[in-house]
Design a protein around this motif. Structure first.
Motif, PDB file in Angstrom:
ATOM      1  N   THR A 174      12.136 -45.316  -0.624  1.00 15.36           N
ATOM      2  CA  THR A 174      11.239 -44.556  -0.001  1.00 15.36           C
ATOM      3  C   THR A 174      11.387 -44.252   1.534  1.00 15.36           C
ATOM      4  OG1 THR A 174      10.408 -46.700   0.779  1.00 15.36           O
ATOM      5  CG2 THR A 174       9.729 -46.219  -1.446  1.00 15.36           C
ATOM      6  N   ASN A 175      12.588 -44.285   1.898  1.00 12.80           N
ATOM      7  CA  ASN A 175      12.609 -43.798   3.233  1.00 12.80           C
ATOM      8  C   ASN A 175      13.391 -42.503   3.402  1.00 12.80           C
ATOM      9  OD1 ASN A 175      15.119 -44.855   2.441  1.00 12.80           O
ATOM     10  ND2 ASN A 175      15.750 -45.583   4.641  1.00 12.80           N
ATOM     11  N   CYS A 176      13.397 -41.695   2.437  1.00 15.55           N
ATOM     12  CA  CYS A 176      14.227 -40.594   2.374  1.00 15.55           C
ATOM     13  C   CYS A 176      13.308 -39.455   3.083  1.00 15.55           C
ATOM     14  CB  CYS A 176      14.516 -40.110   0.859  1.00 15.55           C
ATOM     15  SG  CYS A 176      15.329 -38.378   0.720  1.00 15.55           S
ATOM     16  N   THR A 177      14.062 -38.601   4.063  1.00 17.06           N
ATOM     17  CA  THR A 177      13.108 -37.462   4.608  1.00 17.06           C
ATOM     18  C   THR A 177      14.265 -36.523   4.712  1.00 17.06           C
ATOM     19  OG1 THR A 177      14.029 -38.478   6.741  1.00 17.06           O
ATOM     20  CG2 THR A 177      11.491 -38.859   5.768  1.00 17.06           C
ATOM     21  N   TRP A 178      13.930 -35.144   4.839  1.00 17.23           N
ATOM     22  CA  TRP A 178      14.775 -33.776   4.893  1.00 17.23           C
ATOM     23  C   TRP A 178      13.975 -32.791   5.771  1.00 17.23           C
ATOM     24  CZ3 TRP A 178      13.028 -29.281   2.822  1.00 17.23           C
ATOM     25  CH2 TRP A 178      11.911 -29.412   2.061  1.00 17.23           C
ATOM     26  N   GLU A 179      14.739 -32.004   6.200  1.00 20.95           N
ATOM     27  CA  GLU A 179      14.115 -31.155   7.034  1.00 20.95           C
ATOM     28  C   GLU A 179      15.214 -29.568   6.892  1.00 20.95           C
ATOM     29  OE1 GLU A 179      12.307 -31.294  11.201  1.00 20.95           O
ATOM     30  OE2 GLU A 179      14.539 -31.209  11.483  1.00 20.95           O
ATOM     31  N   SER A 186      14.129 -23.341  14.338  1.00 23.19           N
ATOM     32  CA  SER A 186      12.757 -23.292  14.032  1.00 23.19           C
ATOM     33  C   SER A 186      12.645 -24.253  12.453  1.00 23.19           C
ATOM     34  CB  SER A 186      11.902 -22.029  13.690  1.00 23.19           C
ATOM     35  OG  SER A 186      12.459 -21.242  12.815  1.00 23.19           O
ATOM     36  N   VAL A 187      11.713 -24.942  12.198  1.00 26.08           N
ATOM     37  CA  VAL A 187      11.747 -25.551  10.663  1.00 26.08           C
ATOM     38  C   VAL A 187      11.134 -24.747   9.852  1.00 26.08           C
ATOM     39  CG1 VAL A 187      10.659 -27.710   9.702  1.00 26.08           C
ATOM     40  CG2 VAL A 187      11.364 -27.767  12.159  1.00 26.08           C
ATOM     41  N   ASN A 214      19.109 -31.102   6.921  1.00 24.85           N
ATOM     42  CA  ASN A 214      19.460 -32.175   7.522  1.00 24.85           C
ATOM     43  C   ASN A 214      18.890 -33.378   6.578  1.00 24.85           C
ATOM     44  OD1 ASN A 214      20.648 -34.754   8.912  1.00 24.85           O
ATOM     45  ND2 ASN A 214      20.180 -34.067  10.947  1.00 24.85           N
ATOM     46  N   SER A 215      19.137 -34.433   6.314  1.00 28.47           N
ATOM     47  CA  SER A 215      18.449 -35.246   5.684  1.00 28.47           C
ATOM     48  C   SER A 215      18.912 -36.860   5.797  1.00 28.47           C
ATOM     49  CB  SER A 215      18.745 -35.417   4.059  1.00 28.47           C
ATOM     50  OG  SER A 215      19.943 -35.274   3.636  1.00 28.47           O
ATOM     51  N   SER A 216      18.255 -37.965   5.689  1.00 31.82           N
ATOM     52  CA  SER A 216      18.284 -39.283   6.175  1.00 31.82           C
ATOM     53  C   SER A 216      17.693 -40.103   5.091  1.00 31.82           C
ATOM     54  CB  SER A 216      17.558 -39.372   7.449  1.00 31.82           C
ATOM     55  OG  SER A 216      17.830 -41.010   7.648  1.00 31.82           O
TER      56      SER A 216
END
Length: 224
Positions: A174-179, A186-187, A214-216
């Motif tokens: 549940t801690n997966c995030t990406w950008e 700029s995002v 980028n993802s974590s």
């Protein structure tokens, strides 16, 4: 008398343990160890190789045996085994020992894929199963579908100039995030839009013109 009784008890306990281990079968063992794909960055202890063994993808830094001298002490190598061993066997090492590391990589891929193909694909992408690519190519071609899927994916972390498209994270954490960012920083897009719940499928839409993705906490990605 007491010592003999204690020794007999130890032997009996060992025998019962062996019986219990053998009665479940491979399928029962696999079911017991089944888990969501890449729910944790920690490898399954059952799939962890002997740390003293050389990594299957490690190339010798010194002289290696010429192909003509790559022969086992008994029997013979197949053509594909010889291709795998070419350039991998140090001069004073038994080729069979080097071959065994590749075979163990194949076993880990097959064992993981039996439980969860996504987990096997992620393990190949991230290098959690070292040397899997060459091992599959030459020693276990039946696992080529896993390799084909892995070759289309990439691990979490920064990735420059990714191909635009929809991707799926090989995790249920549940801690997966990406950008996704453009050349000017700029995002362009980010996610997930809402915090994922355990078991949710996590996807990312990488827009055209993304300079860095980028993802974590996402382990690895493959095309959705």
């Amino acid at each position: 008398m007491y010592r003999r009784s204690a020794a007999a008890a130890v032997l009996l306990a060992a025998a019962l343990t062996l019986t219990a281990c053998s009665s479940g079968g491979d399928d029962a063992d696999a079911d017991a160890k089944a888990k969501p794909p890449a729910a944790s960055a920690a490898p399954d202890p059952a799939d962890t190789p002997d740390p003293s063994a050389p990594a299957p993808d490690a190339k010798p830094t010194g002289p290696v045996l010429p192909d003509a001298k790559i022969t086992p002490k008994t029997g013979s190598f197949t053509a594909e085994e010889k291709k795998y061993l070419s350039g991998r066997v140090p001069e004073k090492m038994d080729p069979a020992a080097v071959l065994q590391t590749g075979q163990e990589a194949c076993q880990r891929v097959a064992r993981t894929a039996k439980r969860d193909k996504d987990a096997a694909t992620g393990a190949v992408i991230t290098g959690e199963i070292p040397g899997a690519k060459d091992a599959i190519t030459h020693l276990c071609p039946d696992q080529k579908p896993v390799l084909a899927a892995a070759e289309k994916g990439f691990p979490e972390g920064p990735r420059t100039s990714p191909a635009a498209g929809n991707y799926r994270a090989l995790t249920q954490a549940t801690n997966c995030t990406w950008e996704a960012k453009g050349k000017d920083g700029s995002v362009l897009a980010s996610g997930p839009e809402t915090p994922p719940k355990a078991g949710d499928k996590i996807t990312a839409a990488i827009p055209a013109g993304t300079a860095e993705f980028n993802s974590s906490g996402c382990y690895a990605w493959i095309p959705a």
